[in-house]
Design a protein around this motif. Structure first.
Motif, PDB file in Angstrom:
ATOM      1  N   THR A  12      57.866  49.662 -10.619  1.00 49.41           N
ATOM      2  CA  THR A  12      58.982  50.345  -9.973  1.00 49.41           C
ATOM      3  C   THR A  12      59.887  49.373  -9.242  1.00 49.41           C
ATOM      4  OG1 THR A  12      57.535  50.740  -8.117  1.00 49.41           O
ATOM      5  CG2 THR A  12      57.788  52.505  -9.721  1.00 49.41           C
ATOM      6  N   GLN A  63      68.719  47.419 -16.501  1.00 52.18           N
ATOM      7  CA  GLN A  63      68.067  48.662 -16.107  1.00 52.18           C
ATOM      8  C   GLN A  63      67.461  49.360 -17.304  1.00 52.18           C
ATOM      9  OE1 GLN A  63      69.307  50.503 -12.590  1.00 52.18           O
ATOM     10  NE2 GLN A  63      71.429  50.172 -13.182  1.00 52.18           N
ATOM     11  N   SER A  64      66.878  48.629 -18.196  1.00 47.64           N
ATOM     12  CA  SER A  64      66.204  49.125 -19.401  1.00 47.64           C
ATOM     13  C   SER A  64      67.059  50.141 -20.158  1.00 47.64           C
ATOM     14  CB  SER A  64      64.822  49.690 -19.089  1.00 47.64           C
ATOM     15  OG  SER A  64      64.796  50.366 -17.876  1.00 47.64           O
ATOM     16  N   ALA A  65      68.347  49.815 -20.317  1.00 53.09           N
ATOM     17  CA  ALA A  65      69.202  50.611 -21.199  1.00 53.09           C
ATOM     18  C   ALA A  65      69.931  49.663 -22.145  1.00 53.09           C
ATOM     19  CB  ALA A  65      70.198  51.432 -20.393  1.00 53.09           C
ATOM     20  N   PHE A  67      70.508  49.834 -25.297  1.00 51.07           N
ATOM     21  CA  PHE A  67      71.436  50.487 -26.237  1.00 51.07           C
ATOM     22  C   PHE A  67      72.794  50.707 -25.591  1.00 51.07           C
ATOM     23  CE2 PHE A  67      73.110  54.568 -27.867  1.00 51.07           C
ATOM     24  CZ  PHE A  67      73.424  54.146 -29.135  1.00 51.07           C
ATOM     25  N   ALA A 134      61.927  53.623  -7.718  1.00 55.11           N
ATOM     26  CA  ALA A 134      62.299  54.031  -9.063  1.00 55.11           C
ATOM     27  C   ALA A 134      61.050  54.310  -9.879  1.00 55.11           C
ATOM     28  CB  ALA A 134      63.129  52.950  -9.737  1.00 55.11           C
ATOM     29  N   ALA A 135      61.130  55.347 -10.689  1.00 48.68           N
ATOM     30  CA  ALA A 135      59.986  55.672 -11.532  1.00 48.68           C
ATOM     31  C   ALA A 135      59.867  54.680 -12.682  1.00 48.68           C
ATOM     32  CB  ALA A 135      60.135  57.089 -12.071  1.00 48.68           C
ATOM     33  N   GLY A 136      60.959  54.076 -13.076  1.00 47.17           N
ATOM     34  CA  GLY A 136      60.904  53.117 -14.180  1.00 47.17           C
ATOM     35  C   GLY A 136      60.962  53.818 -15.516  1.00 47.17           C
ATOM     36  N   LEU A 137      61.468  53.108 -16.485  1.00 46.37           N
ATOM     37  CA  LEU A 137      61.665  53.711 -17.802  1.00 46.37           C
ATOM     38  C   LEU A 137      60.688  53.161 -18.836  1.00 46.37           C
ATOM     39  CD1 LEU A 137      65.528  53.866 -17.981  1.00 46.37           C
ATOM     40  CD2 LEU A 137      63.972  55.781 -18.059  1.00 46.37           C
ATOM     41  N   ALA A 140      59.225  56.006 -20.786  1.00 47.46           N
ATOM     42  CA  ALA A 140      60.183  56.711 -21.651  1.00 47.46           C
ATOM     43  C   ALA A 140      60.660  55.816 -22.788  1.00 47.46           C
ATOM     44  CB  ALA A 140      61.377  57.176 -20.815  1.00 47.46           C
ATOM     45  N   ASN A 141      60.703  54.514 -22.530  1.00 44.24           N
ATOM     46  CA  ASN A 141      61.176  53.580 -23.553  1.00 44.24           C
ATOM     47  C   ASN A 141      60.045  53.052 -24.417  1.00 44.24           C
ATOM     48  OD1 ASN A 141      63.865  53.623 -23.156  1.00 44.24           O
ATOM     49  ND2 ASN A 141      63.914  51.897 -21.745  1.00 44.24           N
ATOM     50  N   ASN A 145      63.971  51.856 -26.943  1.00 43.88           N
ATOM     51  CA  ASN A 145      65.035  52.586 -26.241  1.00 43.88           C
ATOM     52  C   ASN A 145      65.919  53.357 -27.209  1.00 43.88           C
ATOM     53  OD1 ASN A 145      68.152  52.015 -25.031  1.00 43.88           O
ATOM     54  ND2 ASN A 145      66.693  53.014 -23.668  1.00 43.88           N
ATOM     55  N   ILE A 149      66.411  57.423 -27.267  1.00 42.38           N
ATOM     56  CA  ILE A 149      67.717  58.070 -27.066  1.00 42.38           C
ATOM     57  C   ILE A 149      68.082  58.921 -28.272  1.00 42.38           C
ATOM     58  CG2 ILE A 149      70.185  57.553 -26.976  1.00 42.38           C
ATOM     59  CD1 ILE A 149      69.694  55.504 -24.966  1.00 42.38           C
ATOM     60  N   LEU A 152      66.271  62.226 -28.091  1.00 39.55           N
ATOM     61  CA  LEU A 152      66.902  63.153 -27.152  1.00 39.55           C
ATOM     62  C   LEU A 152      68.215  63.679 -27.716  1.00 39.55           C
ATOM     63  CD1 LEU A 152      66.657  61.825 -23.517  1.00 39.55           C
ATOM     64  CD2 LEU A 152      65.912  64.002 -24.410  1.00 39.55           C
ATOM     65  N   LEU A 153      68.992  62.763 -28.311  1.00 36.33           N
ATOM     66  CA  LEU A 153      70.344  63.106 -28.757  1.00 36.33           C
ATOM     67  C   LEU A 153      70.300  64.139 -29.870  1.00 36.33           C
ATOM     68  CD1 LEU A 153      73.009  62.039 -27.782  1.00 36.33           C
ATOM     69  CD2 LEU A 153      72.988  60.401 -29.619  1.00 36.33           C
TER      70      LEU A 153
END
Lengths: 286, 99
Positions: A12, A63-65, A67, A134-137, A140-141, A145, A149, A152-153
């Motif tokens: 986190t 921030q682990s995004a 994409f 922060a929970a961190g990704l 989720a990743n 990533n 996404i 989800l999309l």
């Protein structure tokens, strides 16, 4: 301490490497934003905005995004800013700000309001949210990533996704409709252009470019007319030529070489005066 | 360091963009300031996505990018149309509806 909790806090907490990158890029981003607002030249503003968008892209990647970071670079810095610069060049770079204030005291009021707004948002963030972790990704990743996404999309957000695609098409059509200009007169066909050309007193054939039939093939060497005179309309005015509207009469000193052909001496002066200095300057370098 | 630093940075960038929209007169520069505000909002979304541990914020930031692209296309077309008729890209010159 429980090793699981330690690992969780490791996840986190933002790492020290990220901290370094943040504290290097955040001042750059803020300075670039200030520069964009303050820049006189709109092109400088656009370039500073590109710098800002790149900083934000790196923040996304931190921030682990990844994409979104790459989409930011490709779409924003690549496509949208090119569009901005394109329109900027079409409209004219010198269309700078007018200094006339339509509303008196608008600028100081705007600056005060902006500062107050920044404080109003930033202070609660510092006081309230800064304690939360922060929970961190990383969970989720997990499968990547882009894959997450995409999942989800195309499941949860599939309906907004379709609407947004319709929006893009409508925007493209709207831009075409706005950019379209109705034709006010009848269309000029090639036949009419031909008739107009023959009816006028101008030359019937295309004009020669620079260097045609001359001794040197350079942009500052005028083409030679059939009688040996230099055609001064064939070179740009910067090199001593004439514009298209003026009659093609040789003018003294247009070659910049000091050798001036007399108007009564078309055969002797021009080619000899042309070839020596121009050939030495431009063509003779090889 | 804490993720809220990103939020503070986004707030600062958003405010700079807002001040630019209010201060500048050139329509294209105003548009660029709007883009800066949208990007600050995107940074907030991505940061909250990380704080929450879900990817929904990133998806919404993606949608914001798409809508921003559409907005830029239409907005620049409008600016060009106004420039064609009024020979000016200043937002102060577009005042026919004022009186």
């Amino acid at each position: 301490m429980n090793p699981a909790i330690t690992a969780a806090t490791e996840i986190t907490r933002t790492g020290s490497g990220e901290q370094v990158v943040f504290w290097i890029l955040a001042p750059i981003a803020v300075l670039a934003a200030f520069g964009m607002v303050l820049a006189r030249n709109a092109v400088h503003g656009a370039l500073l905005l590109i710098a800002d968008l790149f900083c934000l892209a790196i923040f996304y990647m931190l921030q682990s995004a990844p994409f979104l970071g790459f989409v930011q670079i490709i779409v924003y810095a690549g496509a949208i800013m090119v569009l901005f610069l394109f329109v900027l060049m079409l409209v004219g770079v010198d269309s700078s700000d007018s200094l006339v204030e339509t509303l008196r005291g608008q600028r100081p009021a705007a600056i005060v309001l902006g500062t107050g707004f920044a404080g109003l948002i930033a202070l609660p963030i510092i006081h309230v949210i800064s304690g939360t972790q922060a929970a961190g990704l990383s969970a989720a990743n997990n499968g990547g990533n882009v894959q997450a996404i995409a999942k989800l999309l195309f499941t949860t957000y599939v309906f907004p996704f379709e609407i947004v695609s319709a929006l893009l098409i409508i925007a493209a059509i709207g831009a075409m409709v706005l950019g379209h200009q109705e034709r006010t007169g009848p269309k000029v066909t090639q036949r009419e252009m031909l008739k107009r050309r023959f009816a006028s007193s101008g030359p019937l054939t295309p004009r020669p470019g620079p260097g045609v039939r001359a001794r040197a093939d350079a942009v500052d060497t005028p083409a030679l007319l059939p009688d040996g005179r230099p055609a001064l309309t064939s070179i740009a005015p910067e090199y001593g030529g004439q514009s298209e509207e003026e009659p093609a009469v040789p003018v003294n000193g247009t070659n910049g070489a000091g050798e001036t052909p007399g108007p009564d001496d078309p055969e002797g002066g021009a080619p000899a005066g042309d070839s020596a200095p121009v050939g030495a300057g431009s063509g003779g370098s090889r | 360091m804490n993720p809220s630093n990103y939020l503070v940075l986004a707030a600062i960038l958003f405010s700079i963009g807002a001040v630019g929209v209010l201060v500048r007169r050139n329509a294209i520069v105003v548009f660029m300031c709007v883009e800066l505000m949208l990007n600050a909002a995107n940074l907030t979304l991505v940061t909250f996505s990380r704080i929450q541990g879900t990817l929904d914020g990133q998806v919404i930031a993606f949608f914001v990018m798409v809508v921003a692209a559409a907005e830029v296309v239409v907005g620049l077309a409008i600016i060009l149309t106004i420039f064609r008729t009024r020979r000016s890209a200043s937002v102060d010159d577009v005042n026919l509806l004022k009186y």
